[in-house]
Design an enzyme around this catalytic site. Structure first.
Site, mmCIF file in Angstrom:
data_model
loop_
_atom_site.group_PDB
_atom_site.id
_atom_site.type_symbol
_atom_site.label_atom_id
_atom_site.label_comp_id
_atom_site.label_asym_id
_atom_site.label_seq_id
_atom_site.Cartn_x
_atom_site.Cartn_y
_atom_site.Cartn_z
ATOM 1 N N GLY A 47 11.812 -41.498 19.165
ATOM 2 C CA GLY A 47 11.492 -42.004 17.829
ATOM 3 C C GLY A 47 12.093 -41.055 16.822
ATOM 4 O O GLY A 47 13.247 -40.678 16.946
ATOM 5 N N GLU A 48 11.287 -40.612 15.906
ATOM 6 C CA GLU A 48 11.771 -39.681 14.874
ATOM 7 C C GLU A 48 10.897 -38.430 14.934
ATOM 8 O O GLU A 48 9.714 -38.469 14.599
ATOM 9 C CB GLU A 48 11.664 -40.385 13.524
ATOM 10 N N SER A 49 11.493 -37.337 15.395
ATOM 11 C CA SER A 49 10.712 -36.132 15.655
ATOM 12 C C SER A 49 10.041 -35.588 14.397
ATOM 13 O O SER A 49 8.897 -35.118 14.463
ATOM 14 C CB SER A 49 11.594 -35.055 16.287
ATOM 15 N N CYS A 79 13.800 -37.677 24.235
ATOM 16 C CA CYS A 79 14.526 -37.754 22.975
ATOM 17 C C CYS A 79 13.766 -37.037 21.848
ATOM 18 O O CYS A 79 13.742 -35.813 21.829
ATOM 19 C CB CYS A 79 14.827 -39.212 22.662
ATOM 20 N N ARG A 106 19.806 -31.663 17.383
ATOM 21 C CA ARG A 106 19.391 -33.027 16.999
ATOM 22 C C ARG A 106 20.609 -33.879 16.659
ATOM 23 O O ARG A 106 21.600 -33.360 16.161
ATOM 24 C CB ARG A 106 18.491 -32.993 15.753
ATOM 25 N N ILE A 133 20.074 -42.844 22.322
ATOM 26 C CA ILE A 133 19.973 -43.420 20.971
ATOM 27 C C ILE A 133 19.848 -42.280 19.969
ATOM 28 O O ILE A 133 18.832 -41.573 19.957
ATOM 29 C CB ILE A 133 18.747 -44.353 20.857
ATOM 30 N N ARG A 134 20.876 -42.085 19.165
ATOM 31 C CA ARG A 134 20.892 -40.960 18.205
ATOM 32 C C ARG A 134 20.324 -39.703 18.871
ATOM 33 O O ARG A 134 19.429 -39.034 18.357
ATOM 34 C CB ARG A 134 20.113 -41.300 16.925
ATOM 35 N N HIS A 169 16.550 -42.133 27.264
ATOM 36 C CA HIS A 169 15.354 -42.983 27.302
ATOM 37 C C HIS A 169 15.221 -43.694 28.647
ATOM 38 O O HIS A 169 15.699 -44.828 28.792
ATOM 39 C CB HIS A 169 15.464 -44.063 26.214
ATOM 40 N N GLU A 171 12.653 -45.034 29.763
ATOM 41 C CA GLU A 171 11.723 -46.163 29.588
ATOM 42 C C GLU A 171 12.439 -47.426 29.108
ATOM 43 O O GLU A 171 11.861 -48.503 29.123
ATOM 44 C CB GLU A 171 10.582 -45.776 28.628
HETATM 45 N N1 GLN Z 1 17.333 -38.565 16.232
HETATM 46 C C1 GLN Z 1 15.929 -38.558 16.525
HETATM 47 C C2 GLN Z 1 15.270 -37.268 16.060
HETATM 48 O O1 GLN Z 1 15.942 -36.352 15.699
HETATM 49 C C3 GLN Z 1 15.670 -38.737 18.001
HETATM 50 C C4 GLN Z 1 16.182 -40.084 18.419
HETATM 51 C C5 GLN Z 1 15.369 -40.725 19.497
HETATM 52 O O2 GLN Z 1 14.264 -40.319 19.810
HETATM 53 N N2 GLN Z 1 15.907 -41.797 20.023
HETATM 54 O O3 GLN Z 1 14.087 -37.178 16.037
#
Ligand code: GLN
Length: 194
Positions: A47-49, A79, A106, A133-134, A169, A171
Protein backbone atom coordinates in the site's frame (compact mmCIF):
# COMPACT_ATOMS: atom_id res chain seq x y z
CA UNK A 1 -3.03 -20.61 14.60
CA UNK A 2 -4.41 -17.15 14.04
CA UNK A 3 -2.92 -14.40 11.88
CA UNK A 4 -3.53 -10.69 12.32
CA UNK A 5 -3.56 -8.65 9.10
CA UNK A 6 -2.94 -4.93 9.37
CA UNK A 7 -5.94 -3.39 7.64
CA UNK A 8 -5.45 0.33 8.11
CA UNK A 9 -4.68 0.78 4.39
CA UNK A 10 -3.56 -1.15 1.33
CA UNK A 11 -3.87 -4.64 -0.14
CA UNK A 12 -4.89 -6.53 2.99
CA UNK A 13 -7.94 -8.37 1.62
CA UNK A 14 -5.82 -10.38 -0.82
CA UNK A 15 -3.66 -11.62 2.06
CA UNK A 16 -6.75 -12.63 3.99
CA UNK A 17 -8.12 -14.51 0.99
CA UNK A 18 -4.88 -16.36 0.50
CA UNK A 19 -4.57 -17.27 4.18
CA UNK A 20 -8.20 -18.40 4.24
CA UNK A 21 -7.63 -20.54 1.15
CA UNK A 22 -4.86 -22.24 3.12
CA UNK A 23 -7.33 -22.94 5.91
CA UNK A 24 -5.80 -20.39 8.30
CA UNK A 25 -7.87 -18.15 10.51
CA UNK A 26 -7.10 -14.46 10.18
CA UNK A 27 -8.59 -11.19 11.34
CA UNK A 28 -8.11 -7.51 10.60
CA UNK A 29 -6.29 -5.01 12.76
CA UNK A 30 -8.23 -1.78 12.29
CA UNK A 31 -8.23 -0.24 15.73
CA UNK A 32 -6.45 -0.58 19.02
CA UNK A 33 -9.11 -2.87 20.51
CA UNK A 34 -8.28 -5.46 17.84
CA UNK A 35 -4.89 -5.91 19.48
CA UNK A 36 -6.60 -7.41 22.51
CA UNK A 37 -7.14 -10.61 20.54
CA UNK A 38 -4.31 -13.09 20.57
CA UNK A 39 -2.49 -13.86 17.36
CA UNK A 40 0.51 -15.92 16.29
CA UNK A 41 1.67 -13.97 13.26
CA UNK A 42 1.28 -10.58 11.60
CA UNK A 43 0.92 -9.47 7.97
CA UNK A 44 1.92 -5.93 6.98
CA UNK A 45 0.47 -5.53 3.48
CA UNK A 46 1.46 -3.43 0.50
CA UNK A 47 0.00 0.00 0.00
CA UNK A 48 1.45 3.33 1.01
CA UNK A 49 3.99 3.07 3.80
CA UNK A 50 3.76 6.73 4.83
CA UNK A 51 -0.02 6.44 5.23
CA UNK A 52 0.17 3.13 7.06
CA UNK A 53 2.90 4.34 9.41
CA UNK A 54 0.93 7.48 10.20
CA UNK A 55 -2.34 5.61 10.76
CA UNK A 56 -0.77 2.93 12.94
CA UNK A 57 0.59 5.70 15.15
CA UNK A 58 -2.59 7.77 15.17
CA UNK A 59 -4.68 4.71 16.00
CA UNK A 60 -2.28 3.93 18.84
CA UNK A 61 -1.39 0.50 17.49
CA UNK A 62 2.22 1.16 16.56
CA UNK A 63 3.99 0.69 19.89
CA UNK A 64 2.23 -2.56 20.74
CA UNK A 65 3.02 -4.05 17.32
CA UNK A 66 6.60 -2.81 17.54
CA UNK A 67 7.04 -4.47 20.89
CA UNK A 68 5.57 -7.75 19.64
CA UNK A 69 7.77 -7.83 16.52
CA UNK A 70 10.85 -7.15 18.65
CA UNK A 71 9.77 -9.96 20.96
CA UNK A 72 9.77 -12.37 18.02
CA UNK A 73 6.26 -12.31 16.57
CA UNK A 74 6.50 -13.80 13.06
CA UNK A 75 5.78 -11.07 10.51
CA UNK A 76 5.34 -10.99 6.75
CA UNK A 77 5.93 -7.52 5.28
CA UNK A 78 5.15 -7.06 1.61
CA UNK A 79 6.17 -3.95 -0.29
CA UNK A 80 4.99 -1.07 1.95
CA UNK A 81 5.16 -3.63 4.78
CA UNK A 82 8.85 -4.19 4.00
CA UNK A 83 9.37 -0.42 4.17
CA UNK A 84 7.70 -0.32 7.60
CA UNK A 85 10.05 -3.04 8.86
CA UNK A 86 13.30 -1.62 7.43
CA UNK A 87 15.93 -0.21 9.73
CA UNK A 88 16.83 2.43 7.15
CA UNK A 89 15.43 3.94 3.96
CA UNK A 90 18.01 5.31 1.54
CA UNK A 91 15.73 7.94 0.01
CA UNK A 92 13.43 8.82 2.88
CA UNK A 93 14.33 10.03 6.39
CA UNK A 94 11.47 8.12 8.01
CA UNK A 95 11.95 4.92 9.97
CA UNK A 96 8.95 2.98 11.21
CA UNK A 97 9.44 -0.30 13.09
CA UNK A 98 13.11 -0.45 12.11
CA UNK A 99 13.38 -4.07 13.22
CA UNK A 100 14.78 -5.49 9.95
CA UNK A 101 18.49 -4.64 9.51
CA UNK A 102 18.40 -3.70 5.84
CA UNK A 103 18.48 -0.52 3.80
CA UNK A 104 15.51 -0.18 1.47
CA UNK A 105 15.00 2.18 -1.46
CA UNK A 106 11.38 3.26 -1.87
CA UNK A 107 9.87 3.41 -5.37
CA UNK A 108 13.18 2.01 -6.53
CA UNK A 109 11.98 1.31 -10.06
CA UNK A 110 10.47 4.77 -10.57
CA UNK A 111 6.90 5.76 -9.85
CA UNK A 112 5.36 5.29 -13.27
CA UNK A 113 7.30 2.35 -14.66
CA UNK A 114 7.37 0.59 -11.34
CA UNK A 115 4.87 -2.18 -12.05
CA UNK A 116 6.08 -5.41 -13.58
CA UNK A 117 6.00 -9.17 -13.29
CA UNK A 118 8.92 -11.54 -12.89
CA UNK A 119 9.56 -15.19 -12.19
CA UNK A 120 12.69 -15.83 -10.19
CA UNK A 121 14.06 -18.41 -7.84
CA UNK A 122 13.33 -17.96 -4.17
CA UNK A 123 15.50 -19.66 -1.57
CA UNK A 124 14.18 -23.14 -0.91
CA UNK A 125 11.05 -22.67 -3.02
CA UNK A 126 12.15 -22.89 -6.64
CA UNK A 127 10.94 -20.33 -9.16
CA UNK A 128 8.03 -18.21 -7.92
CA UNK A 129 5.90 -15.54 -9.63
CA UNK A 130 6.47 -12.00 -8.39
CA UNK A 131 4.31 -8.97 -8.98
CA UNK A 132 5.93 -5.58 -8.36
CA UNK A 133 3.92 -2.38 -7.92
CA UNK A 134 5.86 0.86 -7.38
CA UNK A 135 8.12 -1.45 -5.52
CA UNK A 136 11.03 -0.88 -3.21
CA UNK A 137 14.12 -3.05 -3.30
CA UNK A 138 16.71 -3.84 -0.69
CA UNK A 139 19.98 -2.05 -1.30
CA UNK A 140 22.00 -3.67 1.45
CA UNK A 141 21.62 -6.13 4.28
CA UNK A 142 23.41 -6.40 7.58
CA UNK A 143 24.69 -9.39 9.50
CA UNK A 144 22.29 -12.24 10.02
CA UNK A 145 19.93 -11.31 7.18
CA UNK A 146 19.33 -14.12 4.72
CA UNK A 147 18.84 -13.07 1.10
CA UNK A 148 15.95 -15.12 -0.30
CA UNK A 149 15.56 -13.73 -3.83
CA UNK A 150 16.98 -11.28 -6.33
CA UNK A 151 15.60 -9.87 -9.55
CA UNK A 152 18.17 -8.49 -11.99
CA UNK A 153 20.71 -8.39 -9.21
CA UNK A 154 18.54 -6.42 -6.80
CA UNK A 155 17.53 -8.03 -3.52
CA UNK A 156 13.75 -8.45 -3.38
CA UNK A 157 13.25 -10.85 -0.47
CA UNK A 158 14.97 -11.37 2.87
CA UNK A 159 14.48 -13.24 6.07
CA UNK A 160 15.79 -12.18 9.45
CA UNK A 161 14.75 -14.49 12.27
CA UNK A 162 10.98 -13.92 12.65
CA UNK A 163 10.73 -11.35 9.85
CA UNK A 164 10.11 -12.03 6.17
CA UNK A 165 10.36 -8.92 3.99
CA UNK A 166 9.41 -8.86 0.31
CA UNK A 167 9.51 -6.15 -2.36
CA UNK A 168 6.78 -7.89 -4.30
CA UNK A 169 3.18 -9.01 -3.79
CA UNK A 170 2.76 -12.78 -3.40
CA UNK A 171 -0.87 -12.21 -2.42
CA UNK A 172 -1.63 -10.96 -5.95
CA UNK A 173 -0.50 -14.22 -7.56
CA UNK A 174 -2.21 -17.57 -7.21
CA UNK A 175 0.95 -19.29 -5.98
CA UNK A 176 0.69 -19.92 -2.25
CA UNK A 177 4.25 -21.00 -1.46
CA UNK A 178 5.42 -17.72 0.08
CA UNK A 179 2.46 -17.65 2.45
CA UNK A 180 3.13 -21.26 3.32
CA UNK A 181 6.73 -20.34 4.10
CA UNK A 182 5.48 -17.57 6.38
CA UNK A 183 3.08 -20.00 8.06
CA UNK A 184 5.97 -22.38 8.67
CA UNK A 185 7.74 -19.54 10.56
CA UNK A 186 4.58 -19.02 12.55
CA UNK A 187 4.43 -22.75 13.23
CA UNK A 188 7.96 -22.65 14.59
CA UNK A 189 6.77 -20.10 17.13
CA UNK A 190 8.49 -16.95 18.22
CA UNK A 191 11.64 -18.46 19.67
CA UNK A 192 14.09 -16.64 17.38
CA UNK A 193 13.46 -13.05 18.34
CA UNK A 194 15.24 -10.32 16.43
N1 GLN B 1 5.57 2.81 -3.10
C1 GLN B 1 4.90 2.37 -1.91
C2 GLN B 1 5.52 2.98 -0.66
O1 GLN B 1 6.56 3.57 -0.74
C3 GLN B 1 4.92 0.87 -1.78
C4 GLN B 1 4.16 0.28 -2.94
C5 GLN B 1 3.43 -0.98 -2.59
O2 GLN B 1 3.25 -1.33 -1.44
N2 GLN B 1 2.94 -1.62 -3.62
O3 GLN B 1 4.97 2.89 0.39
Amino acid sequence: MRIAVSAVQGAFIEHEQMLSSLGVECFELRQRADLLRSFDGLVLPGGESTVQGKLLRELDMFDELHQQIRAGLPVLGTCAGLILLAEQLSNDPNVYFGTLPVTVRRNAYGRQLGSFYAEESFQGQGVVPMKFIRAPYIESVREGVEIMARVEGNIVAVRYHNQLGLSFHPELCSDTRIHQLFLSLVGQGSSSAA
